[in-house]
Design an enzyme around this catalytic site. Structure first.
Site, PDB file in Angstrom:
ATOM      1  N   GLU A   7       0.990  -1.034   0.271  1.00 18.37           N
ATOM      2  CA  GLU A   7       0.112   0.065  -0.002  1.00 18.37           C
ATOM      3  C   GLU A   7       0.887   1.493   0.494  1.00 18.37           C
ATOM      4  O   GLU A   7       0.528   2.243   1.247  1.00 18.37           O
ATOM      5  CB  GLU A   7      -0.863   0.189   1.599  1.00 18.37           C
ATOM      6  CG  GLU A   7      -1.951  -1.274   0.771  1.00 18.37           C
ATOM      7  CD  GLU A   7      -3.276  -1.263   2.295  1.00 18.37           C
ATOM      8  OE1 GLU A   7      -2.475  -0.819   3.377  1.00 18.37           O
ATOM      9  OE2 GLU A   7      -3.122  -1.974   2.480  1.00 18.37           O
ATOM     10  N   ASN A  46       1.816  -4.817  -3.296  1.00 20.80           N
ATOM     11  CA  ASN A  46      -0.105  -5.853  -2.765  1.00 20.80           C
ATOM     12  C   ASN A  46      -0.304  -3.670  -2.335  1.00 20.80           C
ATOM     13  O   ASN A  46      -0.043  -3.045  -2.015  1.00 20.80           O
ATOM     14  CB  ASN A  46       0.659  -6.716  -1.483  1.00 20.80           C
ATOM     15  CG  ASN A  46      -0.866  -7.291  -2.004  1.00 20.80           C
ATOM     16  OD1 ASN A  46      -1.148  -7.378  -2.307  1.00 20.80           O
ATOM     17  ND2 ASN A  46      -1.105  -6.273   0.423  1.00 20.80           N
ATOM     18  N   HIS A  78     -10.291  -6.117  -1.466  1.00 25.08           N
ATOM     19  CA  HIS A  78     -11.665  -5.782  -0.531  1.00 25.08           C
ATOM     20  C   HIS A  78     -12.727  -5.131  -0.707  1.00 25.08           C
ATOM     21  O   HIS A  78     -12.557  -3.749  -0.944  1.00 25.08           O
ATOM     22  CB  HIS A  78     -10.548  -5.551   0.434  1.00 25.08           C
ATOM     23  CG  HIS A  78     -10.101  -6.258   1.504  1.00 25.08           C
ATOM     24  ND1 HIS A  78     -10.015  -7.215   2.243  1.00 25.08           N
ATOM     25  CD2 HIS A  78      -8.408  -5.786   1.871  1.00 25.08           C
ATOM     26  CE1 HIS A  78      -8.836  -7.339   2.249  1.00 25.08           C
ATOM     27  NE2 HIS A  78      -7.898  -6.695   2.272  1.00 25.08           N
ATOM     28  N   GLU A  90      -5.992 -10.409  -0.837  1.00 22.91           N
ATOM     29  CA  GLU A  90      -6.843 -10.829   0.724  1.00 22.91           C
ATOM     30  C   GLU A  90      -7.831 -10.904   0.268  1.00 22.91           C
ATOM     31  O   GLU A  90      -9.296 -10.131   0.579  1.00 22.91           O
ATOM     32  CB  GLU A  90      -6.310  -9.196   1.372  1.00 22.91           C
ATOM     33  CG  GLU A  90      -4.695  -9.372   2.070  1.00 22.91           C
ATOM     34  CD  GLU A  90      -4.686  -7.859   1.700  1.00 22.91           C
ATOM     35  OE1 GLU A  90      -5.413  -7.119   2.348  1.00 22.91           O
ATOM     36  OE2 GLU A  90      -2.805  -7.593   1.836  1.00 22.91           O
ATOM     37  N   ASP A 135     -12.103 -10.625  -0.080  1.00 24.67           N
ATOM     38  CA  ASP A 135     -13.317 -10.668   0.890  1.00 24.67           C
ATOM     39  C   ASP A 135     -14.136 -10.070   0.224  1.00 24.67           C
ATOM     40  O   ASP A 135     -14.027  -8.766  -1.058  1.00 24.67           O
ATOM     41  CB  ASP A 135     -13.550 -10.529   2.593  1.00 24.67           C
ATOM     42  CG  ASP A 135     -12.548  -9.044   2.514  1.00 24.67           C
ATOM     43  OD1 ASP A 135     -13.271  -8.005   2.386  1.00 24.67           O
ATOM     44  OD2 ASP A 135     -11.884  -9.064   3.528  1.00 24.67           O
TER      45      ASP A 135
END
Length: 379
Positions: A178, A221, A257, A286, A288
């Site tokens: 990030e 990432n 996300h 990651e 979801d």
């Protein structure tokens, strides 16, 4: 330098999966699975050989303030599903700075050692997360009065100590996490490393990680880079520039996300392909899909169908891109999901309910994996 080992024996002993069938399964080179779950009915079994299906290993972070023991290694049913369903594991918080490096001269490795041991026992690969980030840093680091030379030495020591400890045991690393704002500018305010040491420190982080484990694959990432936008464009420009300088960058990872209150990023496949065209490995790391769920209520059938569609479309995008070789769910059961802790009014973001029964999203992933297997690898 002090290293916490006191918990290691207890953590390792309780982390291993030991159902009654485990010895026989191990002898047959099969991963242990929960009683009643057939091997052929798990995500890792139906997936093609060249696609790792992963999840985050719940622990640290928000879990330490919740009214339950650390899920890993204390919840036996959780461990059974963790082993049965997934061919890759990522530490949710156990390798973030505030957890693994709580004091300047202290490293806390017991929990991560146990995760690596668990993965080896269950024939899983491990993704390391993360070495260079603006968040979840310890107070001693963020509030310390260090010179530039001291700060640089601290980062180098951390990267080489952590990566070196797991050399040959962790296959991929999220080295820099990030580093860009949504508008594609570097985080020069809240990222201590970039703010104090300049953008050049990013290249050094990759070089130091590579020195500590030359065989590990090294990734950028980030979140919010699912689409072709300013943020993903910034990575598309940065990575070839670093590689031209000999910096060992191997891959680009999209977190994913997502929320059903927003549309699905329909250009996800196109965006992954842009990085594949650079010769990079790609991954979804990651994912979801959170839903608007009022306290005390359950999601509707329509919400669950929409969630399943988002998960499936994301997986399909990865499958369609040749070097997208890893798809990781950020927690597989709502019982331990980070989402309701950080997103008020949203939740139910994973593919299993609290009791580990499967949601429509699970079956949607399973369907796509089954369809992909003939064209992507041999079982």
């Amino acid at each position: 330098m002090k290293v916490h080992h006191s918990l290691a024996a207890a953590v390792l002993a309780s982390a291993l999966i030991l159902p009654t069938a485990a010895p026989a399964l191990a002898a047959q080179h099969q991963a242990p699975r929960p009683p009643g779950i057939e091997k052929q009915d798990t995500l890792r079994w139906v997936a093609p050989n060249d696609l790792k299906i992963g999840t985050a290993v719940a622990g640290g972070g928000h879990h330490e303030t919740q009214p339950y023991p650390a899920p890993f290694p204390n919840d036996r049913e959780y461990l059974q599903h963790l082993a049965a369903e997934f061919s890759s594991v990522s530490p949710e918080n156990q390798l973030k700075w505030e957890f693994v490096h709580p004091e300047r001269d202290t490293y806390r490795f017991a929990e991560m050692d146990a995760i690596v041991e668990f993965a080896q026992e269950n024939k899983q690969v491990v993704r390391g997360h993360t070495l260079f980030w603006h968040s979840q840093n310890p107070a001693w680091l963020e509030e310390g009065d260090f010179s530039k030379e001291e700060l640089r030495a601290i980062l180098k020591d951390h990267i080489q100590t952590v990566v070196g400890r797991y050399a040959g045991k962790i296959q991929q690393w999220d080295v820099a996490n990030e580093i860009f704002n949504d508008n594609g500018t570097l985080r020069t305010t809240d990222n201590i490393w970039i703010r104090e040491l300049g953008p050049e420190i990013i290249a050094d982080a990759f070089r130091w990680a590579h020195e500590a484990d030359p065989k590990a694959k090294l990734f950028f990432n980030d979140y919010g880079v699912e689409s072709v936008n300013a943020k993903s464009n910034a990575y598309l420009e940065l990575i070839p520039r670093l590689q031209a300088q000999g910096v060992p960058v191997d891959g680009f990872a999209i977190q994913g996300h997502l929320s059903t209150r927003y549309g699905f990023p329909g250009d996800l496949r196109t965006n992954l392909q842009r990085f594949d065209d650079l010769g990079l490995e790609t991954a979804i790391t990651e994912i979801d899909v959170r839903m608007d769920v009022a306290a005390g209520t359950q999601p509707t059938a329509a919400q669950l169908e929409k969630q399943a569609s988002y998960y499936q479309r994301a997986l399909d995008a990865c499958i369609a891109v040749e070097e997208c070789n890893s798809f990781t769910i950020w927690g597989f059961t709502d019982k331990y999901s980070w989402v309701p802790v950080f997103f008020s009014g949203e939740g139910e973001a994973t593919v299993m309910w609290n009791d580990f029964t499967r949601k429509p999203a699970y079956y949607a992933l399973q369907e796509s994996l089954e369809q992909a297997s003939p064209g992507r690898g041999n079982r």
